[in-house]
Design a protein around this motif. Structure first.
Motif, PDB file in Angstrom:
ATOM      1  N   PRO A 151       0.835  -1.201   0.000  1.00 22.12           N
ATOM      2  CA  PRO A 151       0.000   0.000   0.000  1.00 22.12           C
ATOM      3  C   PRO A 151       0.873   1.256   0.000  1.00 22.12           C
ATOM      4  O   PRO A 151       2.000   1.230   0.500  1.00 22.12           O
ATOM      5  CB  PRO A 151      -0.784  -0.121   1.308  1.00 22.12           C
ATOM      6  CG  PRO A 151       0.090  -0.952   2.196  1.00 22.12           C
ATOM      7  CD  PRO A 151       0.773  -1.920   1.289  1.00 22.12           C
TER       8      PRO A 151
ATOM      9  N   VAL B 247       0.609   3.832   1.805  1.00 22.60           N
ATOM     10  CA  VAL B 247       0.822   4.263   3.190  1.00 22.60           C
ATOM     11  C   VAL B 247       0.602   3.056   4.090  1.00 22.60           C
ATOM     12  O   VAL B 247      -0.417   2.365   3.981  1.00 22.60           O
ATOM     13  CB  VAL B 247      -0.140   5.405   3.593  1.00 22.60           C
ATOM     14  CG1 VAL B 247       0.197   5.895   4.998  1.00 22.60           C
ATOM     15  CG2 VAL B 247      -0.078   6.546   2.595  1.00 22.60           C
ATOM     16  N   LEU B 248       1.575   2.812   4.970  1.00 21.52           N
ATOM     17  CA  LEU B 248       1.482   1.674   5.891  1.00 21.52           C
ATOM     18  C   LEU B 248       1.741   2.154   7.308  1.00 21.52           C
ATOM     19  O   LEU B 248       2.702   2.882   7.557  1.00 21.52           O
ATOM     20  CB  LEU B 248       2.495   0.597   5.509  1.00 21.52           C
ATOM     21  CG  LEU B 248       2.542  -0.657   6.406  1.00 21.52           C
ATOM     22  CD1 LEU B 248       1.216  -1.405   6.350  1.00 21.52           C
ATOM     23  CD2 LEU B 248       3.688  -1.575   5.988  1.00 21.52           C
ATOM     24  N   LEU B 249       0.888   1.752   8.229  1.00 24.26           N
ATOM     25  CA  LEU B 249       1.033   2.091   9.647  1.00 24.26           C
ATOM     26  C   LEU B 249       1.657   0.897  10.366  1.00 24.26           C
ATOM     27  O   LEU B 249       1.163  -0.222  10.246  1.00 24.26           O
ATOM     28  CB  LEU B 249      -0.333   2.424  10.236  1.00 24.26           C
ATOM     29  CG  LEU B 249      -0.373   2.958  11.667  1.00 24.26           C
ATOM     30  CD1 LEU B 249       0.278   4.329  11.751  1.00 24.26           C
ATOM     31  CD2 LEU B 249      -1.820   3.032  12.157  1.00 24.26           C
TER      32      LEU B 249
ATOM     33  N   ALA C 176       0.497  11.445   3.012  1.00 23.01           N
ATOM     34  CA  ALA C 176      -0.272  10.230   2.770  1.00 23.01           C
ATOM     35  C   ALA C 176      -1.169  10.396   1.542  1.00 23.01           C
ATOM     36  O   ALA C 176      -1.292   9.488   0.712  1.00 23.01           O
ATOM     37  CB  ALA C 176      -1.110   9.894   4.003  1.00 23.01           C
TER      38      ALA C 176
ATOM     39  N   TRP D  35      -5.687   7.575  11.460  1.00 23.91           N
ATOM     40  CA  TRP D  35      -5.135   6.507  10.622  1.00 23.91           C
ATOM     41  C   TRP D  35      -5.839   5.174  10.851  1.00 23.91           C
ATOM     42  O   TRP D  35      -5.305   4.124  10.496  1.00 23.91           O
ATOM     43  CB  TRP D  35      -3.639   6.343  10.910  1.00 23.91           C
ATOM     44  CG  TRP D  35      -2.872   7.619  10.921  1.00 23.91           C
ATOM     45  CD1 TRP D  35      -2.334   8.246  12.006  1.00 23.91           C
ATOM     46  CD2 TRP D  35      -2.547   8.441   9.794  1.00 23.91           C
ATOM     47  NE1 TRP D  35      -1.697   9.396  11.635  1.00 23.91           N
ATOM     48  CE2 TRP D  35      -1.813   9.550  10.274  1.00 23.91           C
ATOM     49  CE3 TRP D  35      -2.806   8.346   8.428  1.00 23.91           C
ATOM     50  CZ2 TRP D  35      -1.336  10.546   9.442  1.00 23.91           C
ATOM     51  CZ3 TRP D  35      -2.333   9.344   7.584  1.00 23.91           C
ATOM     52  CH2 TRP D  35      -1.613  10.428   8.091  1.00 23.91           C
TER      53      TRP D  35
ATOM     54  N   GLU E 157      -8.187   3.637   9.402  1.00 27.50           N
ATOM     55  CA  GLU E 157      -8.548   2.859   8.209  1.00 27.50           C
ATOM     56  C   GLU E 157      -7.329   2.424   7.402  1.00 27.50           C
ATOM     57  O   GLU E 157      -7.477   1.730   6.397  1.00 27.50           O
ATOM     58  CB  GLU E 157      -9.490   3.682   7.315  1.00 27.50           C
ATOM     59  CG  GLU E 157     -10.750   4.158   8.014  1.00 27.50           C
ATOM     60  CD  GLU E 157     -11.565   2.992   8.565  1.00 27.50           C
ATOM     61  OE1 GLU E 157     -11.638   1.949   7.886  1.00 27.50           O
ATOM     62  OE2 GLU E 157     -12.125   3.128   9.673  1.00 27.50           O
ATOM     63  N   LEU E 158      -6.134   2.823   7.813  1.00 31.92           N
ATOM     64  CA  LEU E 158      -4.932   2.476   7.053  1.00 31.92           C
ATOM     65  C   LEU E 158      -4.569   1.000   7.217  1.00 31.92           C
ATOM     66  O   LEU E 158      -4.824   0.407   8.271  1.00 31.92           O
ATOM     67  CB  LEU E 158      -3.742   3.314   7.528  1.00 31.92           C
ATOM     68  CG  LEU E 158      -3.604   4.738   7.029  1.00 31.92           C
ATOM     69  CD1 LEU E 158      -2.330   5.353   7.590  1.00 31.92           C
ATOM     70  CD2 LEU E 158      -3.581   4.798   5.511  1.00 31.92           C
TER      71      LEU E 158
ATOM     72  N   THR F 189      -2.470  -1.798   8.477  1.00 33.55           N
ATOM     73  CA  THR F 189      -1.680  -1.711   9.711  1.00 33.55           C
ATOM     74  C   THR F 189      -0.927  -3.007   9.971  1.00 33.55           C
ATOM     75  O   THR F 189      -1.490  -4.105   9.833  1.00 33.55           O
ATOM     76  CB  THR F 189      -2.604  -1.407  10.911  1.00 33.55           C
ATOM     77  OG1 THR F 189      -3.299  -0.174  10.668  1.00 33.55           O
ATOM     78  CG2 THR F 189      -1.798  -1.276  12.193  1.00 33.55           C
TER      79      THR F 189
END
Length: 282
Positions: free
Chosen positions: A60, A62-64, A187, A212, A214-215, A217
């Protein structure tokens, strides 16, 4: 570290030319905490459960990455993501300090990459990089908007390679309002541009994580028993630590690699581990 670089020539009144050299700061290879311990690097400890979860998440924009303090989040990110793609590392500083903001750190990191990555004239690139390095610890927060505009320009100019640039923001739980707003913009642009990925690393829970939710994770928990044994054996290799002390180390750390590292340092401070001709021994 530092590197000596030729910066051109100076022609004096007599017409004689003299070479000019500049001493430039070079960022360390590992930007996370404790890249070495007792002067030695550490081997990567396999974490198959995290590797499997990463495969499920894909790539993705953006990754948390979250988890409790000391579980090895930063090290896992640096050793896993930084092997194949160029990575720029940053972490927030207190607004009360004179440390650089996230935009400053990220922009400087991008400028230190291979020149083909950013579409800037060489003279402009070198001048901007030197200015940023000189002001690294005298950074004025009032220049935040200027830094963010330059960062945006640099991100839009990324190209010239099949690999994707990784922007890692560590200790995201410590970000202030301005840095969180910057993260939100980064992001959003990551999905639009597709030339970089944003990795947000921080401690689980708290107000900072709310935007964040909904990111995609990655949860980084304590090491498994097998991984704890591997991590401990890597740390104490060659130190002649008795097996009984090794077992106590593993039990006391309860899967937190940072606790293993701190425990080993306490042995040095307590003179249980002593240095002999450059090497430590129990």
């Amino acid at each position: 570290g530092w590197t000596l670089r030729e910066s051109g020539n100076y022609r004096g009144p007599s017409g004689r030319e003299l070479p000019i050299w500049s001493l430039d700061h070079v960022a360390p290879r590992a930007a996370w905490r404790n890249p070495e311990l007792l002067g030695r690097g550490r081997s990567t400890v396999p974490r198959p459960e995290l590797a499997e979860r990463l495969q499920e998440l894909g790539e993705p924009p953006v990754l948390l990455i979250v988890g409790p303090m000391g579980t090895g989040k930063s090290r896992f990110v640096a050793q896993t993501f930084g092997r194949d793609d160029p990575m720029v590392w940053s972490r927030p500083w207190s607004p009360r300090s004179s440390g650089p903001g996230l935009a400053h750190q990220l922009l400087l990191g991008l400028l230190r990459l291979d020149e083909s990555r950013i579409d800037l004239a060489p003279e402009r690139r070198d001048t901007l990089r030197r200015d940023l390095e000189r002001s690294l610890w005298g950074y004025e927060r009032a220049r935040g908007e200027e830094m963010e505009a330059l960062l945006e320009q640099a991100l839009e100019g990324l190209g010239g390679s099949e690999s994707t640039v990784l922007l890692a923001v560590d200790d995201a739980h410590a970000t202030g309002a301005d840095d969180r707003a910057l993260l939100a913009r980064l992001a959003e642009r990551a999905a639009e541009l597709g030339s970089y990925r944003l990795l947000i690393v921080g401690r689980r829970g708290g107000e900072w994580q709310t935007p964040w939710q909904e990111l995609p994770t990655l949860e980084v928990g304590p090491l498994s028993e097998e991984a704890s044994i591997t991590a401990c054996d890597n740390l104490i290799s060659g130190l002649s630590v008795p097996e009984e002390a090794r077992d106590r180390f593993i039990a006391a750390s309860v899967g937190f690699p940072f606790a293993l590292e701190e425990g080993l340092l306490q042995l040095v401070r307590g003179k249980v581990l002593r240095r002999v001709y450059g090497n430590f021994f129990f």
